[in-house]
Scaffold this active site. Structure first.
Site, short mmCIF file in Angstrom:
data_model
loop_
_atom_site.label_atom_id
_atom_site.label_comp_id
_atom_site.label_asym_id
_atom_site.label_seq_id
_atom_site.Cartn_x
_atom_site.Cartn_y
_atom_site.Cartn_z
N VAL A 46 0.81 -1.23 0.00
CA VAL A 46 0.00 0.00 0.00
C VAL A 46 0.84 1.28 0.00
CG1 VAL A 46 -2.08 -1.00 1.05
CG2 VAL A 46 -0.29 -0.05 2.53
N ASN B 94 -6.86 -0.96 6.51
CA ASN B 94 -6.53 -1.75 7.69
C ASN B 94 -5.05 -2.16 7.73
OD1 ASN B 94 -7.08 -4.04 9.81
ND2 ASN B 94 -6.27 -5.11 8.00
N TYR C 94 4.71 4.14 15.49
CA TYR C 94 3.38 3.55 15.32
C TYR C 94 2.28 4.50 15.84
CZ TYR C 94 -0.34 0.00 15.80
OH TYR C 94 -1.52 -0.71 15.72
N LYS D 40 -0.74 6.37 13.75
CA LYS D 40 -2.15 6.17 14.09
C LYS D 40 -2.83 7.51 14.47
CE LYS D 40 -2.27 1.75 13.34
NZ LYS D 40 -3.02 1.24 12.18
P1 NDP Z 1 -1.51 -8.41 11.39
O1 NDP Z 1 -0.04 -8.23 11.49
O2 NDP Z 1 -2.12 -9.66 11.89
O3 NDP Z 1 -1.97 -8.20 9.85
C1 NDP Z 1 -1.53 -7.08 9.13
C2 NDP Z 1 -2.06 -7.16 7.72
O4 NDP Z 1 -1.56 -6.03 6.98
C3 NDP Z 1 -1.57 -8.39 6.97
O5 NDP Z 1 -2.55 -8.81 6.05
C4 NDP Z 1 -0.35 -7.87 6.23
O6 NDP Z 1 -0.03 -8.69 5.12
C5 NDP Z 1 -0.87 -6.49 5.81
N1 NDP Z 1 0.18 -5.54 5.46
C6 NDP Z 1 1.27 -5.18 6.20
N2 NDP Z 1 2.02 -4.33 5.50
C7 NDP Z 1 1.41 -4.14 4.30
C8 NDP Z 1 1.70 -3.38 3.13
N3 NDP Z 1 2.82 -2.63 3.05
N4 NDP Z 1 0.85 -3.41 2.09
C9 NDP Z 1 -0.27 -4.17 2.15
N5 NDP Z 1 -0.60 -4.91 3.20
C10 NDP Z 1 0.23 -4.90 4.27
O7 NDP Z 1 -2.13 -7.13 12.12
P2 NDP Z 1 -3.55 -6.92 12.86
O8 NDP Z 1 -4.60 -7.69 12.18
O9 NDP Z 1 -3.34 -7.09 14.31
O10 NDP Z 1 -3.76 -5.36 12.61
C11 NDP Z 1 -4.60 -4.84 11.59
C12 NDP Z 1 -4.71 -3.35 11.79
O11 NDP Z 1 -5.27 -3.10 13.07
C13 NDP Z 1 -3.38 -2.62 11.75
O12 NDP Z 1 -3.52 -1.37 11.11
C14 NDP Z 1 -3.04 -2.44 13.21
O13 NDP Z 1 -2.19 -1.35 13.41
C15 NDP Z 1 -4.42 -2.21 13.79
N6 NDP Z 1 -4.52 -2.47 15.22
C16 NDP Z 1 -4.29 -3.72 15.74
C17 NDP Z 1 -4.40 -3.94 17.10
C18 NDP Z 1 -4.17 -5.26 17.72
O14 NDP Z 1 -4.21 -5.34 18.96
N7 NDP Z 1 -3.96 -6.34 16.97
C19 NDP Z 1 -4.74 -2.83 18.01
C20 NDP Z 1 -4.96 -1.57 17.36
C21 NDP Z 1 -4.86 -1.41 16.01
P3 NDP Z 1 1.48 -8.74 4.47
O15 NDP Z 1 2.44 -8.73 5.61
O16 NDP Z 1 1.51 -9.98 3.64
O17 NDP Z 1 1.59 -7.53 3.62
#
Ligand code: NDP
Length: 245
Positions: free
Chosen positions: A62, A88, A153, A157
């Site tokens: 992204v 996300n 981070y 956010k």
């Molecule tokens: P995960 O690490 O489990 O998943 C992250 C997702 O983002 C994966 O699908 C990853 O796939 C994708 N991603 C990462 N970098 C890129 C990129 N450059 N381009 C496209 N896709 C990308 O994270 P979570 O599910 O825990 O988090 C999801 C969102 O929620 C995030 O924005 C996180 O900051 C936010 N969040 C999470 C919390 C938590 O407690 N888990 C709390 C607060 C917010 P790939 O690596 O293959 O690209």
């Protein structure tokens, strides 16, 4: 069937919260395009979980402007419109600010904040033309209250909150709504790295006394994307069991 027939795009849909959002939207009748850098086992997962679901994966970073524009153009050509965008995708590169490298600072800002800007810009014009659409940014409670060891981070956010409110002001009169969800502590791979002691310390600060699930974030996302939220824009909805209330 709260989003039946709507075309929804979910970044970072392969794992964690994003995977749950994709699955929830498929179950509610949306046509879903999702992206991440690697699909992993996600396509097999969705085909098994929601066999009747119309779902497409795009390999995308992204933070890559040219690639973002090309993929959104491809979706527009295939579907004719995009109704919902959920920004996300996110990463962490934790460390104390004084020791943080510029590379770790920029990597997090580029993906978490610039990535959301690029994807939003890629859909905004056609949403305005269609006089409708919903953009949802996944921020975090740390964007509101900060967190030691997460200056990059938390800044990304907090930036997403500014982006959400500014976009909401720019496109509101055209029927496009922009909101954010600020999850607290949610069980995913991102939080897997914490040890038992760190977990206990975190949980002790949560009034509801437990960690949240990805499904509890996805259901708020579904609500914000649906007509049930037709008069809600520029809001940051915290999903944190009372954390950072
Ligand atoms: P995960 O690490 O489990 O998943 C992250 C997702 O983002 C994966 O699908 C990853 O796939 C994708 N991603 C990462 N970098 C890129 C990129 N450059 N381009 C496209 N896709 C990308 O994270 P979570 O599910 O825990 O988090 C999801 C969102 O929620 C995030 O924005 C996180 O900051 C936010 N969040 C999470 C919390 C938590 O407690 N888990 C709390 C607060 C917010 P790939 O690596 O293959 O690209």
């Amino acid at each position: 069937m709260l989003v039946e027939g709507k075309v929804a795009v979910v970044t970072g849909g392969s794992r964690g919260i994003g995977r749950q959002i994709v699955e929830t939207f498929l179950r509610h009748g949306a046509i879903v395009h999702y992206m991440s850098r690697n699909a992993g086992d996600s396509m097999e997962y969705f085909r098994t979980a929601v066999p009747e679901g119309d779902v497409t994966f795009h390999a995308l970073d992204v933070a890559d402007e040219g690639a973002v524009n090309a993929v959104f153009e491809q979706i527009m050509t295939a579907r004719g419109r995009i109704d919902v965008l959920i920004n996300n995708a996110g990463i962490t590169r934790d460390g104390l600010m004084m020791r943080m490298s510029l590379e770790d600072w920029q990597a997090v800002l580029n993906i978490n904040l610039t990535g959301a800007f690029l994807c939003s810009r890629a859909v905004a014009r056609q949403m305005i033309k269609n006089r409708g659409g919903s953009i949802i940014n996944i921020t975090s409670v740390v964007g509101k209250i900060g967190n030691g060891g997460q200056a990059n981070y938390a800044s990304s956010k907090a930036g997403l909150i500014g982006l959400t409110k500014s976009m909401a002001r720019e496109v509101g009169s055209r029927g496009v709504r922009v909101n954010a969800i600020a999850p607290g502590f949610i069980e995913t791979e991102m939080t897997d790295t914490l040890n038992a002691q760190q977990r206990d310390a975190l949980v002790s600060q949560i009034p509801m006394g437990r960690i949240g699930s990805a499904g509890e974030v996805a259901s708020v996302c579904l609500f914000l994307a649906s007509e049930m939220a037709s008069y809600i824009t520029g809001e940051i909805m915290t999903v944190g069991g009372g954390l950072a209330m």
